[in-house]
Design an enzyme around this catalytic site. Structure first.
Site, PDB file in Angstrom:
ATOM      1  N   LYS A  13      42.449  35.985  57.480  1.00 40.69           N
ATOM      2  CA  LYS A  13      43.899  36.194  57.320  1.00 40.69           C
ATOM      3  C   LYS A  13      44.583  34.844  57.442  1.00 40.69           C
ATOM      4  CE  LYS A  13      46.151  35.877  60.818  1.00 40.69           C
ATOM      5  NZ  LYS A  13      46.854  35.741  62.095  1.00 40.69           N
ATOM      6  N   ASP A 139      47.476  42.138  64.730  1.00 38.91           N
ATOM      7  CA  ASP A 139      47.158  41.709  63.357  1.00 38.91           C
ATOM      8  C   ASP A 139      46.211  42.665  62.634  1.00 38.91           C
ATOM      9  OD1 ASP A 139      48.729  39.470  63.212  1.00 38.91           O
ATOM     10  OD2 ASP A 139      47.161  38.106  63.894  1.00 38.91           O
TER      11      ASP A 139
HETATM   12  O1  C5P Z   1      47.716  41.898  69.877  1.00 43.56           O
HETATM   13  P1  C5P Z   1      46.961  40.611  70.002  1.00 43.56           P
HETATM   14  O2  C5P Z   1      45.726  40.755  70.830  1.00 43.56           O
HETATM   15  O3  C5P Z   1      46.715  39.971  68.685  1.00 43.56           O
HETATM   16  O4  C5P Z   1      47.930  39.610  70.775  1.00 43.56           O
HETATM   17  C1  C5P Z   1      47.488  38.703  71.771  1.00 43.56           C
HETATM   18  C2  C5P Z   1      48.664  38.195  72.609  1.00 43.56           C
HETATM   19  O5  C5P Z   1      49.505  37.357  71.809  1.00 43.56           O
HETATM   20  C3  C5P Z   1      49.590  39.241  73.159  1.00 43.56           C
HETATM   21  O6  C5P Z   1      49.134  39.736  74.383  1.00 43.56           O
HETATM   22  C4  C5P Z   1      50.913  38.476  73.323  1.00 43.56           C
HETATM   23  O7  C5P Z   1      50.896  37.690  74.500  1.00 43.56           O
HETATM   24  C5  C5P Z   1      50.880  37.523  72.145  1.00 43.56           C
HETATM   25  N1  C5P Z   1      51.599  38.057  70.980  1.00 43.56           N
HETATM   26  C6  C5P Z   1      52.981  38.069  70.965  1.00 43.56           C
HETATM   27  N2  C5P Z   1      53.646  38.581  69.886  1.00 43.56           N
HETATM   28  C7  C5P Z   1      52.961  39.025  68.808  1.00 43.56           C
HETATM   29  C8  C5P Z   1      51.556  39.017  68.790  1.00 43.56           C
HETATM   30  C9  C5P Z   1      50.901  38.523  69.891  1.00 43.56           C
HETATM   31  O8  C5P Z   1      53.624  37.664  71.940  1.00 43.56           O
HETATM   32  N3  C5P Z   1      53.628  39.496  67.760  1.00 43.56           N
END
Ligand code: C5P
Length: 287
Positions: A13, A139
């Site tokens: 991605k 994602d």
């Molecule tokens: O959901 P994912 O595991 O990809 O996200 C990892 C971390 O990245 C989240 O716990 C958060 O701290 C941060 N994040 C965020 N806003 C997003 C995606 C991720 O703050 N849109």
């Protein structure tokens, strides 16, 4: 048991743009991002079995973190949602660097949901699949879409993006992981105003122009945490015929945009010669 199997590609991605437009009370950030995919990635293959097993191979398999693999999590949640036994033999071939801002884990999870839906012959409604995907990671829904998409909210609001022209990318990663939460935490700038791409760019040059008018808002905090990101961007920009250099996601992977394969391959050679320790991968932009 029949010996059929299902193979699904998990392409990298690439956030062509990434604007941080706000923050939710739970700490997650609101984004406006143009997400596309590159013709390089991991591969997930699923076969019938009596229980769940996962075998990981491929050049970046050794760098996977300890703990439950995201593929196993995706399989478990899908089996629960569909009310079927958690049983499959899954092979994950890892080619993408881990914790790299190109959605390796998210792409693997999305590919697992697709592969197991076929293997188990289940057909959850698209909305249910998207909710399930979001519960695995922000994602994962966009990786499930697998085509150029405008991503808003924290990853749950998806709109098809205008078609992208033929173009090539060179992905570059220093093989140093960069933690997504720490990059978001280090971000202190004002929030950006949403700014989607509204027209299909005619060619790679027009795409570069449209992208240059937007940004990746996580670049400055990523460079503050890992100055190598700045070095990679400078090295990519210095390659002949590079139309644009930018970081993807929360880094550390950066990419160069090129008009064609020949230019991308020359740049990839130049970058590998410049820094033999970097992971450098030329790949078509999937329109
Ligand atoms: O959901 P994912 O595991 O990809 O996200 C990892 C971390 O990245 C989240 O716990 C958060 O701290 C941060 N994040 C965020 N806003 C997003 C995606 C991720 O703050 N849109």
């Amino acid at each position: 048991m029949t010996d059929h199997f299902v193979t699904v590609e998990a392409p990298a991605k690439v956030n062509l743009t990434l604007l941080v437009t706000g923050k939710r009370p739970d700490g997650y950030h609101l984004l406006d991002s143009l997400v596309a995919f590159a013709g390089i990635g991991d591969t997930v293959t699923a076969r019938p079995a009596d229980s769940l097993t996962l075998h990981v191979d491929g050049p970046t398999a050794a760098s996977l973190p300890e703990g439950e693999n995201i593929v196993v999590k995706a399989a478990r949640l899908l089996a629960e949602a569909a009310g079927v036994p958690l049983a499959a033999d899954i092979r994950l071939t890892k080619r993408l660097p881990v914790a790299a801002g190109i959605g390796g884990g998210s792409a693997d999870a999305a590919a697992t949901l697709i592969a197991l839906s076929r293997l188990w012959q289940i057909d959850l409604p698209p909305e249910r699949m998207r909710t399930l995907a979001l519960s695995i990671g922000a994602d994962v829904p966009v990786c499930l879409a697998g085509r150029p998409t405008r991503m808003e909210g924290v990853g749950e609001v998806l709109t098809p993006a205008p078609a992208l022209p033929p173009a090539w990318l060179v992905l570059v990663n220093p093989l140093v992981p960069l933690s997504t939460p720490s990059v978001f935490k280090a971000r202190t700038a004002d929030f950006s105003t949403p700014d989607p791409l509204t027209h299909a760019p005619a060619d790679a040059h027009a795409l570069a122009q449209a992208l240059a008018a937007r940004r990746n808002d996580l670049t400055a905090p990523a460079i503050a945490l890992l100055p190598l990101v700045g070095e990679m961007l400078a090295a990519i920009t210095a390659q002949p015929a590079c139309l644009l250099a930018r970081m993807s996601g929360s880094g550390a992977t950066c990419f160069g945009l090129f008009a064609d394969e020949a230019a991308a391959r020359v740049a990839a050679q130049g970058l590998s010669a410049h820094q033999p320790g970097w992971w450098v991968a030329p790949a078509p932009l999937l329109g």
